[in-house]
Enzyme design. Structure first.
Site: not given
Ligand code: NAD
Ligand code: GLY
Length: 360
Positions: A118, A140, A182, A224, A234, A238, A242, A245, A249, A262
Site C-alpha cells: 500500500r 504521475k 517535452e 513543471k 490535474e 496541469r 498534455n 499528448h 498517445h 513518446h
Molecule cells: P525510456 O524510458 O524508454 O528511455 C529511452 C531509451 O533510452 C530506453 O531504451 C532506455 O533504456 C535508454 N536509456 C535510458 N537512459 C539512458 C542513458 N543514460 N544512456 C543510454 N540509454 C539510456 O523513454 P523516456 O523517453 O525516458 O520516457 C518515456 C516514457 O515516459 C513513456 O512511457 C511516457 O509515457 C512516460 N512519461 C511519463 C510522464 C509522467 O509525468 N510520468 C511524462 C512524460 C512521459
Molecule cells: N507529463 C504530464 C504531467 O506530468 O502532467
C-alpha cells in the site's frame, strides 16, 4: 549543482540537477528510510550505471531488479517482476524503491512503489532527458494497457529526484531529441522567454553542451514544479502539460508501443495542435510556424505517421484521460505561451483538419 523544490507541504521534495550526482550518497541518504533499498532498472541502463549507484549505496542492503528495456514492457506483467523481487527478498514497508532509468522505468517503479504494501518510499534517478525534464517530477506513475497509454496508474510523489546530467552522455541522439519535445512544450504552453531561448540554443542542445542542457533541465523542472504545486491531481491547469499528448498517445498506441518514441509522438501531436489552433483562427500563422520550425530543428517529426487514418485517431482518442461527457478535450493554443484545454471548437474545421493531416 542546482536544487529546486516541488512545494507540496509535508510531501515537498528536492530536484537535484548537476554533473556526477550518482556518486553523492549525501543527496540520497536523507530520503532513504531504512537499510532496505530496491533499485529498479532495465537491461540497457543497468550495465551503464547500476554499479556506480550500488557503490554509492554500499552502506545499505541493496536489491536490484533489471527489467527488459522498452515501452512495450511498460505493462502489468512487467510490474509483477518488481513485486516478485520485493517479495522474494522479503522486503517490508520500510523499503525505499529507486527508479534508475528513463520514463518507462520511472513510471513503472513509481506505480510499484505506490502499491507495494500500500505504498513505500520512492526516489527517482532519471537518466534520459525526457525523464529529467518531465516524467520524474510530479508524481504521475502508470503502465500501459493494449487499448490505451498510461491507462492504469496512480499519483505518487517521489521523496527526491536526482537528475545527473552526465548520464546523458550515453543517451542515443534519437532519445535526446525525444526529450527536447517535452522541453519545447514548456515554452509553448507558458514560457515564451524560454521558447525564445530554445530558438537561440537548439544547436547547442543537440551538441549536448552541458551548461546549456543543465539550464534547459532546470527551467523545464521549474515550469513543471510550478504547475504541479498548483494542480497536483490535474483538476485544471496541469492538463496543459498534455499539449500534443491526445494526438501523441493515439500515435503510440496505433503504431505499437515503442515504434514511435513518446517524445516523437508528442512532437507530431504538438505540431498538429498548433496547426489545428491556427486553422481555428486562434493562433497567428507566425506563431504556428515558429512552433513547428523549432520542433523540426530538434530533429523531431511534425506530421503523424502516414499509416494512420482519421478514423483510427478518433477511435483511439476516445479513451483519452481528458475525455469528459463523451467529448475529447484538446490542449490548444490561443497564442505562443497561452494554452487552453477545451472541447469547445468548430467540429467541422477539426474534422477537415484531421482528414487532411492523415490524407484520408
Ligand atoms: P525510456 O524510458 O524508454 O528511455 C529511452 C531509451 O533510452 C530506453 O531504451 C532506455 O533504456 C535508454 N536509456 C535510458 N537512459 C539512458 C542513458 N543514460 N544512456 C543510454 N540509454 C539510456 O523513454 P523516456 O523517453 O525516458 O520516457 C518515456 C516514457 O515516459 C513513456 O512511457 C511516457 O509515457 C512516460 N512519461 C511519463 C510522464 C509522467 O509525468 N510520468 C511524462 C512524460 C512521459
Ligand atoms: N507529463 C504530464 C504531467 O506530468 O502532467
Amino acid at each position: 549543482m542546482k536544487t529546486l523544490t516541488v512545494d507540496l507541504g509535508n510531501r515537498s521534495y528536492p530536484i537535484h540537477i548537476g554533473q556526477h550526482l550518482l556518486t553523492q550518497v549525501a543527496l540520497l541518504q536523507p530520503h532513504i528510510v531504512s537499510k532496505q533499498v530496491l533499485i529498479v532498472s532495465n537491461d540497457t541502463v543497468a550495465p551503464l550505471y547500476l554499479d556506480t549507484l550500488l557503490s554509492t549505496l554500499s552502506a545499505y542492503d541493496c536489491y536490484t531488479v533489471v527489467l527488459k528495456d522498452g515501452e512495450q514492457y511498460k505493462s502489468l506483467d512487467t510490474l509483477n517482476e518488481i513485486f516478485d523481487a520485493a517479495l522474494n527478498n522479503k522486503l517490508n514497508r520500510q523499503l525505499t524503491m529507486i527508479a534508475l532509468g528513463g520514463g518507462v522505468i520511472g513510471d513503472m517503479a513509481g506505480f510499484a512503489a505506490s502499491c507495494y504494501q500500500r505504498g513505500v518510499n520512492f526516489i527517482q534517478i532519471p537518466t534520459t532527458l525526457l525523464a529529467q525534464v518531465d516524467s520524474s517530477v510530479g508524481g504521475k506513475t502508470a503502465v500501459n494497457h493494449p487499448l490505451g497509454k498510461n491507462m492504469i496508474g496512480a499519483f505518487y510523489q517521489p521523496r527526491c529526484v536526482l537528475a545527473d546530467i552526465s548520464t546523458l552522455d550515453t543517451l542515443p541522439a534519437r532519445e535526446l531529441s525525444a526529450g527536447l519535445a517535452e522541453v519545447i512544450k514548456y515554452g509553448v504552453i507558458r514560457d515564451v522567454a524560454f521558447f525564445e531561448w530554445l530558438e537561440q540554443n537548439m544547436d547547442a542542445l543537440l551538441a549536448r553542451n552541458s551548461e546549456v542542457l543543465g539550464y534547459a533541465i532546470e527551467r523545464s523542472c521549474r515550469n513543471k514544479a510550478e504547475i504541479v504545486e498548483q494542480d497536483e491531481h490535474e483538476r485544471g491547469m496541469r492538463a496543459l502539460l498534455n499539449l500534443g499528448h491526445t494526438f501523441g498517445h493515439a500515435i503510440e498506441t496505433a503504431c505499437g508501443y515503442g515504434v514511435w518514441l513518446h517524445g516523437e509522438a508528442v512532437a507530431a501531436g504538438m505540431s498538429m495542435a498548433a496547426e489545428l489552433s491556427y486553422r481555428l483562427g486562434w493562433l497567428p500563422a507566425n506563431d504556428m510556424q515558429r512552433i513547428i520550425g523549432l520542433i523540426a530543428r530538434a530533429k523531431l517529426p511534425v506530421k503523424p505517421p502516414a499509416t494512420m487514418s482519421a478514423a483510427q485517431f478518433m477511435d483511439l482518442m476516445a479513451v483519452d484521460k481528458k475525455v469528459e461527457d463523451g467529448k475529447v478535450r484538446f490542449v490548444l493554443l490561443k497564442a505562443l505561451g497561452d494554452a487552453v484545454t477545451t472541447a469547445d471548437f468548430d467540429a467541422a474545421i477539426f474534422e477537415q483538419f484531421l482528414n487532411e493531416s492523415c490524407g484520408a
